[in-house]
Design an enzyme around this catalytic site. Structure first.
Site, PDB file in Angstrom:
ATOM      1  N   GLU A 149      -9.320 -10.335  -7.636  1.00  0.00           N
ATOM      2  CA  GLU A 149      -8.344  -9.249  -7.515  1.00  0.00           C
ATOM      3  C   GLU A 149      -7.260  -9.349  -8.596  1.00  0.00           C
ATOM      4  OE1 GLU A 149      -7.362  -9.703  -3.350  1.00  0.00           O
ATOM      5  OE2 GLU A 149      -9.244  -8.747  -2.739  1.00  0.00           O
ATOM      6  N   ARG A 200       2.933  -6.429   9.460  1.00  0.00           N
ATOM      7  CA  ARG A 200       2.176  -5.372  10.143  1.00  0.00           C
ATOM      8  C   ARG A 200       2.609  -5.233  11.596  1.00  0.00           C
ATOM      9  NH1 ARG A 200      -3.310  -7.722   7.528  1.00  0.00           N
ATOM     10  NH2 ARG A 200      -3.496  -6.391   5.681  1.00  0.00           N
ATOM     11  N   ARG A 203      -1.072 -14.349   4.321  1.00  0.00           N
ATOM     12  CA  ARG A 203      -1.824 -13.774   5.439  1.00  0.00           C
ATOM     13  C   ARG A 203      -1.080 -13.957   6.759  1.00  0.00           C
ATOM     14  NH1 ARG A 203      -6.502 -11.656   4.076  1.00  0.00           N
ATOM     15  NH2 ARG A 203      -7.489 -11.834   6.115  1.00  0.00           N
ATOM     16  N   ASN A 227      -1.968  -0.095   7.081  1.00  0.00           N
ATOM     17  CA  ASN A 227      -1.432  -1.379   7.534  1.00  0.00           C
ATOM     18  C   ASN A 227      -0.533  -2.043   6.483  1.00  0.00           C
ATOM     19  OD1 ASN A 227      -3.364  -2.197   5.763  1.00  0.00           O
ATOM     20  ND2 ASN A 227      -4.472  -3.524   7.170  1.00  0.00           N
ATOM     21  N   PHE A 238     -15.464   3.486   7.574  1.00  0.00           N
ATOM     22  CA  PHE A 238     -14.081   3.821   7.205  1.00  0.00           C
ATOM     23  C   PHE A 238     -13.846   3.837   5.685  1.00  0.00           C
ATOM     24  CE2 PHE A 238     -14.058  -0.835   8.048  1.00  0.00           C
ATOM     25  CZ  PHE A 238     -13.519  -1.314   6.857  1.00  0.00           C
ATOM     26  N   TYR A 260     -12.239  -2.612  -3.196  1.00  0.00           N
ATOM     27  CA  TYR A 260     -12.735  -2.657  -1.815  1.00  0.00           C
ATOM     28  C   TYR A 260     -14.270  -2.619  -1.749  1.00  0.00           C
ATOM     29  CZ  TYR A 260      -8.118  -2.258   0.332  1.00  0.00           C
ATOM     30  OH  TYR A 260      -6.834  -2.514   0.776  1.00  0.00           O
ATOM     31  N   THR A 277      -5.018  -7.710  10.655  1.00  0.00           N
ATOM     32  CA  THR A 277      -5.344  -6.453   9.947  1.00  0.00           C
ATOM     33  C   THR A 277      -4.941  -5.235  10.780  1.00  0.00           C
ATOM     34  OG1 THR A 277      -7.232  -7.528   8.912  1.00  0.00           O
ATOM     35  CG2 THR A 277      -7.235  -5.134   8.897  1.00  0.00           C
ATOM     36  N   LYS A 281       0.831  -1.203   0.000  1.00  0.00           N
ATOM     37  CA  LYS A 281       0.000   0.000   0.000  1.00  0.00           C
ATOM     38  C   LYS A 281       0.872   1.263   0.000  1.00  0.00           C
ATOM     39  CE  LYS A 281      -3.718  -2.454   2.384  1.00  0.00           C
ATOM     40  NZ  LYS A 281      -4.706  -2.382   3.470  1.00  0.00           N
ATOM     41  N   HIS A 331      -1.772  -5.627   1.555  1.00  0.00           N
ATOM     42  CA  HIS A 331      -3.049  -6.332   1.395  1.00  0.00           C
ATOM     43  C   HIS A 331      -2.780  -7.692   0.767  1.00  0.00           C
ATOM     44  CE1 HIS A 331      -7.181  -7.191   0.059  1.00  0.00           C
ATOM     45  NE2 HIS A 331      -6.591  -7.635  -1.041  1.00  0.00           N
TER      46      HIS A 331
HETATM   47  P1  CMP Z   1      -7.133  -4.776   3.925  1.00  0.00           P
HETATM   48  O1  CMP Z   1      -6.719  -6.119   4.410  1.00  0.00           O
HETATM   49  O2  CMP Z   1      -6.524  -4.248   2.666  1.00  0.00           O
HETATM   50  O3  CMP Z   1      -8.730  -4.752   3.772  1.00  0.00           O
HETATM   51  C1  CMP Z   1      -9.539  -3.635   4.042  1.00  0.00           C
HETATM   52  C2  CMP Z   1      -8.748  -2.461   4.539  1.00  0.00           C
HETATM   53  O4  CMP Z   1      -9.520  -1.483   5.171  1.00  0.00           O
HETATM   54  C3  CMP Z   1      -7.784  -2.931   5.631  1.00  0.00           C
HETATM   55  O5  CMP Z   1      -6.771  -3.710   5.075  1.00  0.00           O
HETATM   56  C4  CMP Z   1      -7.398  -1.610   6.245  1.00  0.00           C
HETATM   57  O6  CMP Z   1      -6.458  -0.890   5.438  1.00  0.00           O
HETATM   58  C5  CMP Z   1      -8.739  -0.879   6.203  1.00  0.00           C
HETATM   59  N1  CMP Z   1      -9.502  -1.027   7.447  1.00  0.00           N
HETATM   60  C6  CMP Z   1     -10.061  -2.153   7.944  1.00  0.00           C
HETATM   61  N2  CMP Z   1     -10.716  -1.906   9.084  1.00  0.00           N
HETATM   62  C7  CMP Z   1     -10.595  -0.578   9.312  1.00  0.00           C
HETATM   63  C8  CMP Z   1     -11.064   0.302  10.333  1.00  0.00           C
HETATM   64  N3  CMP Z   1     -11.796  -0.142  11.355  1.00  0.00           N
HETATM   65  N4  CMP Z   1     -10.733   1.601  10.243  1.00  0.00           N
HETATM   66  C9  CMP Z   1      -9.992   2.056   9.213  1.00  0.00           C
HETATM   67  N5  CMP Z   1      -9.526   1.280   8.193  1.00  0.00           N
HETATM   68  C10 CMP Z   1      -9.825  -0.024   8.249  1.00  0.00           C
END
Ligand code: CMP
Length: 135
Positions: free
Chosen positions: A126, A102, A85, A112, A57, A49, A91, A9, A115
């Site tokens: 994807e 992470r 993963r 984070n 969010f 997404y 996450t 990212k 992905h």
């Molecule tokens: P990812 O695994 O790419 O999938 C969805 C993304 O949304 C996640 O990583 C984070 O970057 C973001 N995300 C998930 N939960 C939250 C949250 N509670 N607040 C802000 N961002 C979030």
């Protein structure tokens, strides 16, 4: 053999930890079979997404993921989806174990770093979204 989609990212690219993240994937035994640097359009970001549309969010997530270049990769290996993963960790970087990407580099749930597809269906969707391939 399984293939999965991995994206470094904008925070990972800005912080110059692309090499470190790829090194961890390769050390695990995974193979990078396609890779490119790109800036996500708002349309591609929203499509990628789409399952989070409507969540509180979502708008900030789209703003963040389109804020700078990302590295998109197709990664191959035995149980690649689960392997990636595990390497990424939870996450939420605060909950992610030390030793994971992470857990070692992140502080906030949005930024984070990386992905990885969460299922075979997501990986197919994807990969075709980013690389126009049907695997
Ligand atoms: P990812 O695994 O790419 O999938 C969805 C993304 O949304 C996640 O990583 C984070 O970057 C973001 N995300 C998930 N939960 C939250 C949250 N509670 N607040 C802000 N961002 C979030």
């Amino acid at each position: 053999m399984e293939t999965t989609f991995v994206m470094i990212k904008p925070d990972g690219v800005k912080r110059r930890i692309v090499g470190e993240i790829i090194h961890r994937l390769e050390k695990k035994g995974l193979e990078i079979v396609d890779i490119k640097l790109l800036n996500l359009s708002k349309e591609l970001a929203e499509e990628h997404y789409s399952e989070h549309k409507g969540k509180e969010f979502f708008d900030q997530l789209i703003e963040y993921i389109t804020s700078g270049p990302v590295i998109a990769m197709v990664v191959k290996g035995n149980n690649a989806i689960q392997a990636v993963r595990q390497l990424m960790g939870n996450t939420d970087p605060i909950k992610a174990a030390p030793g994971t990407i992470r857990g070692d580099y992140g502080l906030t749930i949005r930024e984070n770093l990386v992905h990885g597809s969460d299922s075979l269906e997501s990986s197919k969707r994807e990969i075709s979204l980013f690389f126009n391939k049907n695997l």
